[in-house]
Design a protein around this motif. Structure first.
Motif, PDB file in Angstrom:
ATOM      1  N   ASP A   5       0.669  -1.040  -0.138  1.00  0.00           N
ATOM      2  CA  ASP A   5      -0.034   0.004   0.053  1.00  0.00           C
ATOM      3  C   ASP A   5       1.091   0.949  -0.069  1.00  0.00           C
ATOM      4  O   ASP A   5       0.703   2.845   0.713  1.00  0.00           O
ATOM      5  N   PHE A   6       2.317   1.390  -0.544  1.00  0.00           N
ATOM      6  CA  PHE A   6       2.816   2.375  -0.644  1.00  0.00           C
ATOM      7  C   PHE A   6       2.133   3.669  -1.661  1.00  0.00           C
ATOM      8  O   PHE A   6       1.643   3.460  -2.880  1.00  0.00           O
ATOM      9  N   VAL A   7       1.798   4.388  -1.175  1.00  0.00           N
ATOM     10  CA  VAL A   7       1.116   5.798  -1.831  1.00  0.00           C
ATOM     11  C   VAL A   7       2.198   6.712  -2.089  1.00  0.00           C
ATOM     12  O   VAL A   7       2.714   7.297  -0.842  1.00  0.00           O
ATOM     13  N   MET A   8       2.632   7.179  -3.193  1.00  0.00           N
ATOM     14  CA  MET A   8       3.740   8.140  -3.747  1.00  0.00           C
ATOM     15  C   MET A   8       3.090   9.615  -3.669  1.00  0.00           C
ATOM     16  O   MET A   8       2.261   9.731  -3.751  1.00  0.00           O
ATOM     17  N   MET A  53      -1.123   4.239  -5.875  1.00  0.00           N
ATOM     18  CA  MET A  53      -0.386   3.647  -5.001  1.00  0.00           C
ATOM     19  C   MET A  53      -0.171   1.799  -5.265  1.00  0.00           C
ATOM     20  O   MET A  53      -1.015   2.081  -6.724  1.00  0.00           O
ATOM     21  N   CYS A  54       0.359   1.679  -4.524  1.00  0.00           N
ATOM     22  CA  CYS A  54       1.257   0.741  -5.178  1.00  0.00           C
ATOM     23  C   CYS A  54       1.797  -0.745  -3.845  1.00  0.00           C
ATOM     24  O   CYS A  54       1.865  -0.675  -2.913  1.00  0.00           O
ATOM     25  N   ARG A  55       2.106  -0.912  -4.986  1.00  0.00           N
ATOM     26  CA  ARG A  55       2.491  -2.638  -4.214  1.00  0.00           C
ATOM     27  C   ARG A  55       4.536  -2.288  -5.211  1.00  0.00           C
ATOM     28  O   ARG A  55       4.580  -2.700  -6.292  1.00  0.00           O
ATOM     29  N   ALA A  92      -4.257   1.201  -7.724  1.00  0.00           N
ATOM     30  CA  ALA A  92      -4.927   2.566  -7.831  1.00  0.00           C
ATOM     31  C   ALA A  92      -4.986   4.103  -7.684  1.00  0.00           C
ATOM     32  O   ALA A  92      -3.407   4.620  -7.354  1.00  0.00           O
ATOM     33  N   LYS A  93      -5.635   4.943  -7.700  1.00  0.00           N
ATOM     34  CA  LYS A  93      -5.098   6.336  -7.235  1.00  0.00           C
ATOM     35  C   LYS A  93      -6.006   6.889  -6.531  1.00  0.00           C
ATOM     36  O   LYS A  93      -7.201   6.212  -5.768  1.00  0.00           O
ATOM     37  N   GLY A  96      -9.275  12.805  -3.554  1.00  0.00           N
ATOM     38  CA  GLY A  96     -10.532  14.299  -2.832  1.00  0.00           C
ATOM     39  C   GLY A  96      -9.891  13.861  -1.704  1.00  0.00           C
ATOM     40  O   GLY A  96      -8.704  13.600  -0.877  1.00  0.00           O
ATOM     41  N   TRP A  97     -11.541  13.915  -0.832  1.00  0.00           N
ATOM     42  CA  TRP A  97     -11.338  13.878   0.170  1.00  0.00           C
ATOM     43  C   TRP A  97     -10.662  12.384   0.934  1.00  0.00           C
ATOM     44  O   TRP A  97     -10.049  12.337   1.678  1.00  0.00           O
ATOM     45  N   GLU A  98     -10.682  11.251   0.225  1.00  0.00           N
ATOM     46  CA  GLU A  98      -9.814  10.348   0.602  1.00  0.00           C
ATOM     47  C   GLU A  98      -8.245  10.362   1.160  1.00  0.00           C
ATOM     48  O   GLU A  98      -7.497   9.834   2.024  1.00  0.00           O
TER      49      GLU A  98
END
Length: 246
Positions: A5-8, A53-55, A92-93, A96-98
């Protein structure tokens, strides 16, 4: 380690290594690790975009003892480094509020650079007391500076950030005082490279406002020296002029 769940959140301007490879530093967030993390060195091409979001397959970086620091698992030797970003699998991307909800963890935030130093952090999120502004240093060593255009010293042209005649800095105030950090966001340098006429429009390009959040990181060799990796406008659409690199 496989991180799911790495989010750049940001990438720095590419810089050439002494052996000719080009390195990029990145920073993001993992809910699994409950931490901001640094992943470097990346290659220049095919890196995830901001908020993807990446693996990713990671391993510890033996040259960096900061707990937030990791590197991509894989062969990064000459000829193979350019393919190292295949360790990322975006799926995934975060929109917004996320974004605000994702980073709603007090452990990620500091009120000041002084607090980050006290806690011995190497990455942090910081909301300035007032709207930050972009300021510039003149880089007299740039081949595009007016001074250097007058001379031909026979040296190879500067690469990375050093090629630019103006170096952006972020001027802001936190609870410990005023700061003027180097701004190393890759998107800013891409804007200056592709559209030099917009060099002094970075305030607008970054959509700087009261809700702007700074992703800051320190230097491995000097851990009380900090730079701004990226500006995040959480809950809003990020950046109007910087395009896909951001």
């Amino acid at each position: 380690m496989i991180l799911e769940d790495f989010v750049m959140l940001g990438k720095t301007v590419p810089e050439p290594n002494s052996d000719g490879r080009v390195f990029v530093c990145s920073a993001g967030y993992s809910q699994e690790l409950r931490s901001l993390i640094r992943i470097y060195p990346l290659a220049r091409h095919a890196a995830p975009r901001r908020w993807e979001m990446c693996r990713v397959n990671l391993e510890r970086n033996p040259r960096d003892s900061r707990p937030e620091s990791w590197k991509l698992a894989g062969d990064r030797s000459m000829g193979n480094h350019e393919r190292i970003n295949s360790a990322f699998t975006p799926y995934a991307k975060v929109n917004g509020w996320e974004r605000k909800e994702l980073l709603d963890d007090p452990r990620l935030w500091v009120d000041s650079i002084a607090e980050a130093n006290e806690k011995r952090l190497s990455l942090a999120l910081l909301r300035p007391r007032h709207i930050p502004r972009v300021d510039y240093d003149t880089n007299h060593n740039s081949p595009d500076s007016p001074q250097m255009r007058l001379f031909d010293d026979g040296l190879p042209p500067a690469e990375g950030a050093k090629r630019f005649p103006f170096m952006p800095r972020l001027d802001f105030v936190d609870s410990s005082g005023r700061h003027r950090l180097m701004l190393r966001d890759w998107g800013c340098f891409e804007l200056m490279r592709k559209h030099p006429e917009h060099t002094f429009d970075l305030d607008d390009a970054l959509s700087l406002g009261e809700d702007s959040v700074l992703l800051i990181g320190n230097l491995n060799s000097h851990r009380t020296a900090w730079l701004c990796i990226s500006v995040l406008n959480i809950g809003d659409q990020q950046l109007s002029l910087l395009g896909g690199v951001a």
